[in-house]
Scaffold this motif. Structure first.
Motif, PDB file in Angstrom:
ATOM      1  N   LEU A 111      20.162   3.533  28.046  1.00 34.02           N
ATOM      2  CA  LEU A 111      21.278   4.360  27.683  1.00 34.02           C
ATOM      3  C   LEU A 111      22.395   3.671  27.233  1.00 34.02           C
ATOM      4  O   LEU A 111      23.522   4.351  26.377  1.00 34.02           O
ATOM      5  N   ARG A 112      23.500   3.424  28.208  1.00 32.00           N
ATOM      6  CA  ARG A 112      24.673   2.666  28.678  1.00 32.00           C
ATOM      7  C   ARG A 112      24.638   2.097  28.272  1.00 32.00           C
ATOM      8  O   ARG A 112      25.256   0.994  27.821  1.00 32.00           O
ATOM      9  N   ARG A 122      17.202   9.446  29.121  1.00 35.01           N
ATOM     10  CA  ARG A 122      16.971  11.048  29.102  1.00 35.01           C
ATOM     11  C   ARG A 122      16.080  11.254  28.831  1.00 35.01           C
ATOM     12  O   ARG A 122      15.092  10.540  27.645  1.00 35.01           O
ATOM     13  N   VAL A 175      19.511   8.940  19.318  1.00 30.22           N
ATOM     14  CA  VAL A 175      20.463   7.704  19.786  1.00 30.22           C
ATOM     15  C   VAL A 175      21.679   7.231  19.103  1.00 30.22           C
ATOM     16  O   VAL A 175      22.372   7.086  19.541  1.00 30.22           O
ATOM     17  N   GLU A 212      22.012   8.842  34.503  1.00 28.24           N
ATOM     18  CA  GLU A 212      22.857   8.547  33.503  1.00 28.24           C
ATOM     19  C   GLU A 212      22.271   7.354  32.915  1.00 28.24           C
ATOM     20  O   GLU A 212      22.783   7.312  30.452  1.00 28.24           O
ATOM     21  N   ASP A 213      21.491   6.815  32.587  1.00 27.92           N
ATOM     22  CA  ASP A 213      21.268   6.037  31.910  1.00 27.92           C
ATOM     23  C   ASP A 213      19.211   6.163  30.913  1.00 27.92           C
ATOM     24  O   ASP A 213      18.951   5.791  30.159  1.00 27.92           O
ATOM     25  N   PRO A 226      18.987   0.145  23.401  1.00 25.38           N
ATOM     26  CA  PRO A 226      18.237   0.929  24.178  1.00 25.38           C
ATOM     27  C   PRO A 226      16.510   1.088  23.519  1.00 25.38           C
ATOM     28  O   PRO A 226      16.675   0.502  23.057  1.00 25.38           O
ATOM     29  N   ARG A 281      21.645  -0.294  13.298  1.00 28.43           N
ATOM     30  CA  ARG A 281      22.232   0.506  13.218  1.00 28.43           C
ATOM     31  C   ARG A 281      22.764   0.569  12.098  1.00 28.43           C
ATOM     32  O   ARG A 281      21.951   1.325  10.722  1.00 28.43           O
ATOM     33  N   VAL A 312      25.545   2.061  20.805  1.00 21.75           N
ATOM     34  CA  VAL A 312      24.477   1.377  20.206  1.00 21.75           C
ATOM     35  C   VAL A 312      23.990   0.723  18.906  1.00 21.75           C
ATOM     36  O   VAL A 312      24.312   1.432  18.125  1.00 21.75           O
ATOM     37  N   GLY A 349      24.104  10.341  18.437  1.00 18.81           N
ATOM     38  CA  GLY A 349      25.221  10.494  19.414  1.00 18.81           C
ATOM     39  C   GLY A 349      25.753   8.959  20.466  1.00 18.81           C
ATOM     40  O   GLY A 349      26.371   9.220  21.755  1.00 18.81           O
ATOM     41  N   PHE A 350      25.091   8.092  20.514  1.00 22.29           N
ATOM     42  CA  PHE A 350      25.513   7.260  20.979  1.00 22.29           C
ATOM     43  C   PHE A 350      26.433   6.110  20.085  1.00 22.29           C
ATOM     44  O   PHE A 350      25.689   4.536  19.966  1.00 22.29           O
TER      45      PHE A 350
END
Length: 183
Positions: free
Chosen positions: A72-73, A53, A104, A50-51, A77, A161, A111, A107-108
């Motif tokens: 990733l949670r 990839r 990242v 889960e965390d 990250p 970001r 973040v 998709g997240f």
């Protein structure tokens, strides 16, 4: 030559063991990975859970490297990048950092930033980070043990970001130290 990224599947565990133990990684904590150590890392979920990839970097149909995303949670990250020695110096690191940054941030949505750490003497990685808009935020003296028993400085980079979206960089305020003698 085309560079592609393919998600690591747990069924590829033996191939990952061979990848990790079949080359040297001079700028990682363990320069020569023992197959048993690689298996343990895989079993612990360091490459797919889960965390985490991981993605194979393919160049010309060959597995030339590996990107591993961690935490990733978390809104911040990190990643690990390994390029096989015969593929180093050909722009794969820069391409991989560009790809993983977009992956990242696209998709997240939670973040805010992506962090990276490397040894001070890893000039290729530092250039790849800078070329992709990452900013040096930290310098840790004598913080990275080397396989020969020495230590090197570690440097930390990150991309925000908002900077990635705007195509800009925001540098830290390095002049914010209070005066040493002030109350």
């Amino acid at each position: 030559m085309e560079i592609t990224f393919e998600r690591f599947e747990p069924a590829q565990a033996q191939e990952l063991v061979e990848f990790l133990s079949g080359d040297t990684w001079p700028f990682h904590g363990t320069a020569a990975v023992d197959p048993a150590q690689a298996r343990q890392w895989i079993e612990e979920g360091r490459y797919d859970d889960e965390d985490h990839r991981s993605f194979w970097i393919r160049r010309g149909g060959e597995r030339a490297g590996l990107v591993r995303l961690t935490d990733l949670r978390d809104p911040t990250p990190l990643f690990d990048l390994r390029i096989r020695s015969r593929h180093r110096g050909r722009g794969l690191g820069t391409a991989a950092v560009a790809w993983l940054t977009a992956y990242v941030f696209d998709g997240f949505p939670a973040v805010r930033r992506i962090e990276a750490a490397t040894r001070q003497d890893n000039a290729a990685m530092r250039r790849a980070l800078l070329r992709n808009g990452y900013v040096k935020e930290a310098h840790h003296r004598d913080a990275w043990p080397t396989p020969d028993g020495g230590v090197r400085d570690a440097v930390g980079y990150a991309i925000l970001r908002r900077d990635w979206l705007a195509g800009t960089t925001t540098v830290p305020d390095w002049d914010d130290e209070p005066a040493a003698g002030a109350g």
